[in-house]
Design a protein around this motif. Structure first.
Motif, PDB file in Angstrom:
ATOM      1  N   LYS A   3       0.917  -1.125   0.149  1.00 18.77           N
ATOM      2  CA  LYS A   3       0.068   0.033  -0.046  1.00 18.77           C
ATOM      3  C   LYS A   3       0.932   1.246  -0.050  1.00 18.77           C
ATOM      4  N   GLY A  11      -7.361   4.018   4.194  1.00 17.08           N
ATOM      5  CA  GLY A  11      -8.087   2.793   4.451  1.00 17.08           C
ATOM      6  C   GLY A  11      -8.494   2.861   6.054  1.00 17.08           C
ATOM      7  N   GLU A  12      -7.282   3.101   6.979  1.00 15.95           N
ATOM      8  CA  GLU A  12      -7.767   3.197   8.368  1.00 15.95           C
ATOM      9  C   GLU A  12      -8.837   4.080   8.805  1.00 15.95           C
ATOM     10  N   ALA A  14     -11.433   4.626   6.674  1.00 20.16           N
ATOM     11  CA  ALA A  14     -12.557   3.848   5.965  1.00 20.16           C
ATOM     12  C   ALA A  14     -13.219   2.645   6.758  1.00 20.16           C
ATOM     13  N   GLY A  15     -12.048   2.035   7.510  1.00 18.46           N
ATOM     14  CA  GLY A  15     -12.534   0.924   8.451  1.00 18.46           C
ATOM     15  C   GLY A  15     -12.299  -0.404   7.484  1.00 18.46           C
ATOM     16  N   LYS A  16     -11.684  -0.280   6.019  1.00 19.58           N
ATOM     17  CA  LYS A  16     -11.403  -1.386   5.423  1.00 19.58           C
ATOM     18  C   LYS A  16     -10.275  -1.092   4.570  1.00 19.58           C
ATOM     19  N   GLU A  17      -9.822  -2.079   3.770  1.00 20.40           N
ATOM     20  CA  GLU A  17      -8.889  -2.168   3.056  1.00 20.40           C
ATOM     21  C   GLU A  17      -9.202  -1.392   1.618  1.00 20.40           C
ATOM     22  N   VAL A  18      -8.343  -0.383   1.163  1.00 17.16           N
ATOM     23  CA  VAL A  18      -8.653   0.335  -0.077  1.00 17.16           C
ATOM     24  C   VAL A  18      -7.590   0.307  -0.685  1.00 17.16           C
ATOM     25  N   ASP A  22     -10.666   3.434  -5.535  1.00 20.23           N
ATOM     26  CA  ASP A  22     -12.108   3.069  -4.589  1.00 20.23           C
ATOM     27  C   ASP A  22     -12.512   4.629  -4.147  1.00 20.23           C
ATOM     28  N   VAL A  24     -14.608   6.162  -0.950  1.00 16.36           N
ATOM     29  CA  VAL A  24     -15.028   5.642   0.232  1.00 16.36           C
ATOM     30  C   VAL A  24     -15.660   6.815   1.305  1.00 16.36           C
TER      31      VAL A  24
ATOM     32  N   ASP B 168     -24.271   5.110  -1.303  1.00 12.38           N
ATOM     33  CA  ASP B 168     -23.914   3.833  -1.788  1.00 12.38           C
ATOM     34  C   ASP B 168     -25.107   3.431  -2.679  1.00 12.38           C
TER      35      ASP B 168
END
Ligand code: SF4
Lengths: 417, 168
Positions: A3, A11-12, A14-18, A22, A24, B168
């Motif tokens: 990354k 990512g941190e 957004a609470g997910k891997e990005v 993407d 978000v 979304d």
């Protein structure tokens, strides 16, 4: 897959891997507006009945662009910010406290944070290893109220800098050179990551100069990994506990890698009216200068003033060249006073202004007359920028600016160093 | 938003900065947007604020809106009655701001459009018809999130409607 710094921080939040591309929703840690963009942000929140701040201690309203106020309309605009601060408990940075980006790095932003600010040079804080980006009033207003925003994860250009600067060449010359290479829209929507041995050897102040100008290549932010230098800076500012190492993975994917050998650089100048219109100071030597302006979020820090003061010590500005010096913040001002720089400037015939944006944005304190030339240490030289479309703005390092103030024309600072 | 927009083209070059759209020397008018709108783009074309009619289009080259984050820039273009801005590319902050204030920004090849041409923009089909020249130019679709914001009438209206982001 590895990354980039941007992908990690977003990512941190957004609470997910990005990964790049993407879109978000992220939480934001710090939000900021200034007196040119803040009143509209407040009005937007009032309009939709959302006069609130999610994180008041890290929401800052800066009165810096027109400070002290030059007219009653702006005085009234300032009061919109003061009132909002009273209503919501958010921080107000008053007249004289300094330029938003300098105040943000001094006091509010930490590695790993996301900062959104209603000012295009919000990218400055990227030098602390924070994802910091400029947005408009409404985006930041919503960020203030809800503590979040939406982001598209940017692709990253890696700028790898090796080699040592020659005498008279500084971080400003490097970034002007890089923008000349990439072009004013060459990095649109991208993040820049500055890395390599030259960057690792730089002070925080020099790193801020680089990140500050990322937007002049169109970039969303200008990131630098946090390291021992970052840690020492945060300790000096009383928040050493906020240090976190942030860096890209070794196998991060970059859209483009640009290699620069710093030892080959010369003092640089951006000529009117675009920042990517770069030449060497030598090529433009002899251009008559009516006004020299040293200051701004790009080059108004203590080391910048120190470099200029060393050149101006015991000398005087050229009789046909005005010299304006504006420390970037109160902190810088106090340290410059102690170091004797301010006395040097005054004796050299300078007008020393209160900390703030000063002449940079064409509101007051140094508007050009028709046909006049200004050599400035700021980041932008667009037509009309300093309050007159008939003015001509050249950009340089503080050393080139100081040397040129004495000569009354553009000179290569190596002649006087 | 209306699916089809009709109006006349006003042509600008590359690198039209926010300083040219909403200059710093008029900083004091930023809390009086209708007044500021009377000066829209005047540093790029002094006659433009007088000439522009409701429903017209601003047509430019690359990197439109570079520079400062001032949302006042797209706001006053919209307040002046402009239907949409067409350009080869937009600076990032301006692009986002334009959508946030409900001003459609279309990325397309603008070279063949000349000042004064009558245009018809079909938002849903992604086509610009230059009626004067009898040609069609396609524009890149906006990202989905931006279409949602634009359809709600801008970001403030979107948040007012849902109380939060609903993208979304
Ligand atoms: S000093 Fe200039 S570039 Fe920096 S925030 Fe102020 S007006 Fe903007």
């Amino acid at each position: 897959m590895g990354k980039t710094i941007a992908e990690k921080i977003i990512g941190e939040h957004a609470g997910k891997e990005v990964s790049a591309g993407d879109i978000v929703i992220v939480s934001v840690d710090v939000t900021a507006v200034q007196d040119g963009t803040g009143p509209l942000a407040v009005q937007q929140l009032e309009k939709i009945g959302l006069v609130q701040a999610k994180n008041p201690k890290r929401t800052v309203l800066f009165i810096d662009h027109a400070a002290p106020s030059p007219n009653k309309d702006l005085s009234n605009a300032h009061n919109i910010l003061r009132k909002f601060s009273k209503e919501t408990g958010v921080v107000l940075s008053e007249v004289g406290e300094g330029v938003c980006h300098q105040r943000l790095v001094e006091t509010y932003v930490n590695p790993g944070d996301i900062l959104i600010g209603a000012d295009s040079h919000t990218c400055t804080s990227g030098a602390l290893g924070a994802f910091s980006t400029g947005m408009g009033s409404t985006d930041v207003a919503i960020g203030i109220a809800l503590g979040k925003t939406w982001l598209r994860v940017p692709e990253t250009f890696k700028i790898n800098v090796t080699g040592k600067f020659n005498k008279g060449v500084y971080a400003k010359d490097l970034i002007l050179y890089v923008i000349g290479e990439i072009g004013a829209d060459g990095a649109t929507y991208k993040a820049l990551e500055f890395t390599g041995e030259t960057i690792r050897n730089m002070t925080m102040s020099e790193r801020f100069t680089l990140s500050n100008m990322a937007v002049e290549a169109g970039a969303k932010t200008g990131l630098i990994e946090s390291d021992e230098t970052t840690k020492a800076y945060l300790e000096e500012k009383g928040r050493g506990d906020k240090f976190r190492p942030i860096s890209a993975d070794g196998d991060a994917v970059y859209e483009r890698v640009i290699e620069v050998d710093a030892s080959e650089l010369e003092p640089m100048i951006s000529a009117p009216h675009t920042v990517d219109n770069t030449s060497t100071a030598k090529e433009l030597a002899g251009t008559k200068v009516d006004q020299v302006f040293i200051g701004t979020c790009t080059n108004g820090r203590l080391d910048d003033l120190g470099i200029a003061a060393e050149i101006l010590k015991g000398k005087h500005r050229h009789p046909d060249t005005r010299l304006i010096v504006t420390p970037a913040s109160q902190d810088v001002y106090l340290q410059a006073l102690k170091a004797g720089y301010i006395e040097t400037f005054v004796k050299a015939g300078a007008a020393v202004m209160a900390p703030g944006c000063g002449a940079c944005v064409g509101v007051h304190q140094g508007i050009l007359a028709d046909g006049e030339v200004c050599l400035a240490t700021q980041n932008r030289n667009f037509k009309g920028r300093m309050g007159n479309t008939e003015g001509y703005i050249y950009l340089s390092s503080p050393a080139t600016a100081a040397a040129s103030a004495i000569a009354g024309k553009i000179v290569d600072p190596r002649e006087v160093l | 938003m209306e699916a089809k927009l009709n109006g006349k083209a006003w042509k600008f070059g590359d690198d039209i900065s926010t300083d040219l759209i909403a200059p710093g020397r008029l900083f004091h008018l930023r809390t009086n947007l209708p007044e500021l709108a009377k000066h829209v783009l005047e540093d790029a074309d002094p006659e433009f604020p007088k000439k522009v009619q409701k429903g017209d289009f601003v047509v430019a080259g690359s990197n439109f809106g570079l520079g400062s984050s001032r949302e006042h820039a797209p706001t006053i273009i919209k307040l002046a009655g402009v239907n949409a801005v067409l350009a080869k590319s937009f600076a990032r902050i301006f692009y986002r701001n334009g959508i946030n204030v409900g001003l459609p920004l279309l990325i397309c090849d603008t070279d063949r459009i000349d000042e004064g041409d009558e245009l018809e923009v079909d938002m849903s089909a992604g086509i610009v018809k230059d009626l004067t020249k009898g040609i069609e130019i396609t524009f890149s679709p906006l990202p989905d999130v931006m279409i949602k914001i634009l359809n709600d009438g801008g970001l403030a209206a979107h948040i007012a409607k849902y109380g939060d982001f609903n993208l979304d």
